[in-house]
Every structure is written in structure tokens, then in C-alpha cells.
Design an enzyme around this catalytic site. Sequence first.
Site, PDB file in Angstrom:
ATOM      1  N   HIS A  69       0.860  -1.188   0.000  1.00 42.54           N
ATOM      2  CA  HIS A  69       0.000   0.000   0.000  1.00 42.54           C
ATOM      3  C   HIS A  69       0.893   1.233   0.000  1.00 42.54           C
ATOM      4  O   HIS A  69       0.712   2.123  -0.809  1.00 42.54           O
ATOM      5  CB  HIS A  69      -0.938  -0.013   1.219  1.00 42.54           C
ATOM      6  CG  HIS A  69      -1.840   1.188   1.311  1.00 42.54           C
ATOM      7  ND1 HIS A  69      -2.901   1.275   2.170  1.00 42.54           N
ATOM      8  CD2 HIS A  69      -1.837   2.382   0.654  1.00 42.54           C
ATOM      9  CE1 HIS A  69      -3.523   2.454   2.028  1.00 42.54           C
ATOM     10  NE2 HIS A  69      -2.885   3.135   1.121  1.00 42.54           N
ATOM     11  N   GLU A 123       0.967   7.885  -4.067  1.00 38.58           N
ATOM     12  CA  GLU A 123       1.826   7.532  -2.927  1.00 38.58           C
ATOM     13  C   GLU A 123       3.116   8.352  -2.930  1.00 38.58           C
ATOM     14  O   GLU A 123       3.584   8.799  -1.885  1.00 38.58           O
ATOM     15  CB  GLU A 123       2.123   6.026  -2.923  1.00 38.58           C
ATOM     16  CG  GLU A 123       0.893   5.159  -2.627  1.00 38.58           C
ATOM     17  CD  GLU A 123       0.290   5.374  -1.233  1.00 38.58           C
ATOM     18  OE1 GLU A 123       1.045   5.434  -0.258  1.00 38.58           O
ATOM     19  OE2 GLU A 123      -0.951   5.490  -1.131  1.00 38.58           O
ATOM     20  N   HIS A 127       3.421  10.811   0.107  1.00 40.87           N
ATOM     21  CA  HIS A 127       4.354  10.318   1.127  1.00 40.87           C
ATOM     22  C   HIS A 127       5.823  10.383   0.684  1.00 40.87           C
ATOM     23  O   HIS A 127       6.692  10.779   1.456  1.00 40.87           O
ATOM     24  CB  HIS A 127       4.012   8.870   1.490  1.00 40.87           C
ATOM     25  CG  HIS A 127       2.632   8.705   2.057  1.00 40.87           C
ATOM     26  ND1 HIS A 127       2.296   9.086   3.323  1.00 40.87           N
ATOM     27  CD2 HIS A 127       1.497   8.194   1.510  1.00 40.87           C
ATOM     28  CE1 HIS A 127       1.013   8.818   3.561  1.00 40.87           C
ATOM     29  NE2 HIS A 127       0.503   8.271   2.470  1.00 40.87           N
TER      30      HIS A 127
HETATM   31  P1  5GP Z   1      -6.911   5.375   6.663  1.00 45.58           P
HETATM   32  O1  5GP Z   1      -7.788   6.400   7.277  1.00 45.58           O
HETATM   33  O2  5GP Z   1      -7.534   4.634   5.530  1.00 45.58           O
HETATM   34  O3  5GP Z   1      -6.228   4.491   7.676  1.00 45.58           O
HETATM   35  O4  5GP Z   1      -5.725   6.191   6.017  1.00 45.58           O
HETATM   36  C1  5GP Z   1      -5.907   7.044   4.938  1.00 45.58           C
HETATM   37  C2  5GP Z   1      -4.575   7.509   4.462  1.00 45.58           C
HETATM   38  O5  5GP Z   1      -3.976   8.393   5.394  1.00 45.58           O
HETATM   39  C3  5GP Z   1      -3.525   6.406   4.306  1.00 45.58           C
HETATM   40  O6  5GP Z   1      -3.646   5.741   3.119  1.00 45.58           O
HETATM   41  C4  5GP Z   1      -2.252   7.197   4.390  1.00 45.58           C
HETATM   42  O7  5GP Z   1      -1.997   7.878   3.188  1.00 45.58           O
HETATM   43  C5  5GP Z   1      -2.595   8.183   5.463  1.00 45.58           C
HETATM   44  N1  5GP Z   1      -2.269   7.655   6.797  1.00 45.58           N
HETATM   45  C6  5GP Z   1      -3.133   7.068   7.681  1.00 45.58           C
HETATM   46  N2  5GP Z   1      -2.510   6.760   8.817  1.00 45.58           N
HETATM   47  C7  5GP Z   1      -1.220   7.143   8.653  1.00 45.58           C
HETATM   48  C8  5GP Z   1      -0.085   7.113   9.505  1.00 45.58           C
HETATM   49  O8  5GP Z   1      -0.118   6.663  10.657  1.00 45.58           O
HETATM   50  N3  5GP Z   1       1.066   7.603   8.997  1.00 45.58           N
HETATM   51  C9  5GP Z   1       1.145   8.124   7.748  1.00 45.58           C
HETATM   52  N4  5GP Z   1       2.337   8.587   7.342  1.00 45.58           N
HETATM   53  N5  5GP Z   1       0.090   8.183   6.929  1.00 45.58           N
HETATM   54  C10 5GP Z   1      -1.074   7.710   7.384  1.00 45.58           C
HETATM   55  P1  5GP Z   2      -3.857   6.744   0.962  1.00 43.98           P
HETATM   56  O1  5GP Z   2      -4.941   5.979   1.609  1.00 43.98           O
HETATM   57  O2  5GP Z   2      -2.513   6.144   0.850  1.00 43.98           O
HETATM   58  O3  5GP Z   2      -3.860   8.214   1.169  1.00 43.98           O
HETATM   59  O4  5GP Z   2      -4.402   6.700  -0.499  1.00 43.98           O
HETATM   60  C1  5GP Z   2      -4.833   5.619  -1.142  1.00 43.98           C
HETATM   61  C2  5GP Z   2      -5.402   6.200  -2.400  1.00 43.98           C
HETATM   62  O5  5GP Z   2      -4.985   5.384  -3.449  1.00 43.98           O
HETATM   63  C3  5GP Z   2      -6.898   6.257  -2.367  1.00 43.98           C
HETATM   64  O6  5GP Z   2      -7.328   7.372  -3.117  1.00 43.98           O
HETATM   65  C4  5GP Z   2      -7.259   4.982  -3.069  1.00 43.98           C
HETATM   66  O7  5GP Z   2      -8.465   5.077  -3.787  1.00 43.98           O
HETATM   67  C5  5GP Z   2      -6.107   4.839  -4.060  1.00 43.98           C
HETATM   68  N1  5GP Z   2      -5.814   3.430  -4.330  1.00 43.98           N
HETATM   69  C6  5GP Z   2      -5.660   2.938  -5.561  1.00 43.98           C
HETATM   70  N2  5GP Z   2      -5.437   1.617  -5.518  1.00 43.98           N
HETATM   71  C7  5GP Z   2      -5.417   1.268  -4.212  1.00 43.98           C
HETATM   72  C8  5GP Z   2      -5.238   0.051  -3.535  1.00 43.98           C
HETATM   73  O8  5GP Z   2      -5.014  -1.026  -4.112  1.00 43.98           O
HETATM   74  N3  5GP Z   2      -5.273   0.090  -2.177  1.00 43.98           N
HETATM   75  C9  5GP Z   2      -5.508   1.251  -1.493  1.00 43.98           C
HETATM   76  N4  5GP Z   2      -5.533   1.199  -0.160  1.00 43.98           N
HETATM   77  N5  5GP Z   2      -5.709   2.426  -2.097  1.00 43.98           N
HETATM   78  C10 5GP Z   2      -5.661   2.440  -3.444  1.00 43.98           C
END
Ligand code: 5GP
Ligand code: 5GP
Length: 247
Positions: A69, A123, A127
Site C-alpha cells: 500500500h 503515494e 508520502h
Molecule cells: P486510513 O484512514 O484509511 O487508515 O488512512 C488514509 C490515508 O492516510 C492512508 O492511506 C495514508 O496515506 C494516510 N495515513 C493514515 N494513517 C497514517 C499514519 O499513521 N502515517 C502516515 N504517514 N500516513 C497515514
Molecule cells: P492513501 O490511503 O494512501 O492516502 O491513499 C490511497 C489512495 O490510493 C486512495 O485514493 C485509493 O483510492 C487509491 N488506491 C488505488 N489503488 C489502491 C489500492 O489497491 N489500495 C488502497 N488502499 N488504495 C488504493
Amino acid sequence: MKRERQQNIEMNFSILIQILALQCLAVVCVSREFDFYYFVQQWPASYCDTKRSCCYPKTGKPAEDFSIHGLWPNYRDGTYPANCDSVNLFNDSKITDLESRLEKDWPSLACPSSDGMRFWGHEWDKHGTCSESFLDQHSYFKAALDLKNKANLLQALNNAGIKPADGKYYSLESIKDAIKEATGYTPYIDCNVDASRKYHQLYQVYMCVEASGSEFINCPLLPHGRSCTSQVEFPSFSHIKPAHQEL
Ligand code: 5GP
Ligand code: 5GP
């Protein structure tokens, strides 16, 4: 003559001190950028069997394996930097030699189907740009791919008899122990629920990595994830059919 030598020694000493001071400053400045990474891998069946469902990449259904991810710079206090450099945005021409590995190990399961570029670009922009003083774009993606191979999560679980199967439950502790046994480090497990919203399942595995992106470390801090019940499913990916497949 003696006095001149003494002056030279003093001058060299002062230059040495200045160089050391600059180096210390550089280390402090760089280490302020972030403290460590979360390296996050997802289990594709648990991404796909939810209410939201998924779409397979244009390259076809991924293999039944964990996929990447992201590699996320983080601070020790739980906060994290994001979108750090709007000038150095994702450039696909920098990773052409890694594309086949990325397609296999970092596929995108989101809808609509894509070739992965959009996910990788997201990504990197969100990040990767926050760790660019350690890893340029190519090194960032390569580091993540190498970490995936190093962790080899599916093998780690297999070795402990933990195999993907529907309707079978494994204790959360046995999953963490199996990964610790194989990698030396206890992971954090993030769970989600399937479309029936009844069953907790293994969704993502977080491991911590030091700033150069090559070595796993003990997590300085656990992430805020969705908690798991003490018994979780590790669903099979082979039966999964995506609800929205665009071919
Ligand atoms: P979710 O709410 O689905 O856990 O996270 C959404 C997105 O926020 C993740 O895909 C990632 O990009 C960012 N994110 C969530 N938790 C963390 C964290 O603990 N550290 C970092 N660097 N990014 C995070
Ligand atoms: P993050 O949660 O890292 O901020 O972002 C994830 C983003 O990438 C979301 O907008 C999600 O729709 C997109 N994405 C595309 N492919 C994938 C996948 O295979 N897994 C996850 N977790 N996010 C994906």
C-alpha cells in the site's frame, strides 16, 4: 616557526570543529523531517470483499499475495508529513525499469481499473516527497519493493500453518507471532470487515522501517488503525470476483 605551526594547528582544529558542527546540524535538520516509516502491505481479498468491492488492474487479477500500500514517513508523536514537494511530483519515466515489479507487487485494486500509475503517483506525491532527502523517486519505489521481498509475509504465515481460507479463523496473536518469528519484528495488524459487515479480517500489515528505507525496526509507535477482534479471518483471494470490473 613554532608559533606558525601552533597557528596552523589551531586553524585546522577550528576548521574541523566547523565541519563537525555543520554535519551535526545537517543530521539534526534531516532527522527533523521524519523519524521512521510505516511500511504498509494490504491483503487483496480483504480489500475486495468489502461493500466497496474493487477493480483489478488492467494487467489482470493479481496473484494471491500481500501487495504494497505504501511507505509512509512518520513522526514519533504519531503525526506525519504529507505532500512535501509540489515541484518534484511523480514522474513515471524515472521508474520504467521497476514497472514490471511494481505491477506485480504494488498493484492498484481501486476502481476504476488502472495500470497502477495513478496509485504510485498518489503515494509518491503524498508520502514519497516527504522522504526525498533520503530516497529519490527511483530509490523510494525500489526500497518498498525490496522491503516486500524481505518481509515475505505470505511465506511467514504459511510457515506457521496460517493459510488463506474462507470461514477459518486464526488468533491475532498467532498472526503477529508468525511474522515476528520470520522477520524478527512484531507487526501491527489492521482489520476490516467483509461485505456482510460481520467478520473481522486481516486487512493490512504495518511494519516499521528506519529512515534510509532498508532495515526493519521495532515500531516506535503503533499506528491508529482499525482494531481487530482476537480471532480474525484470512480470506482466500482465489474465489473473489470484483463487483465492478471494467475490461
Ligand atoms: P486510513 O484512514 O484509511 O487508515 O488512512 C488514509 C490515508 O492516510 C492512508 O492511506 C495514508 O496515506 C494516510 N495515513 C493514515 N494513517 C497514517 C499514519 O499513521 N502515517 C502516515 N504517514 N500516513 C497515514
Ligand atoms: P492513501 O490511503 O494512501 O492516502 O491513499 C490511497 C489512495 O490510493 C486512495 O485514493 C485509493 O483510492 C487509491 N488506491 C488505488 N489503488 C489502491 C489500492 O489497491 N489500495 C488502497 N488502499 N488504495 C488504493
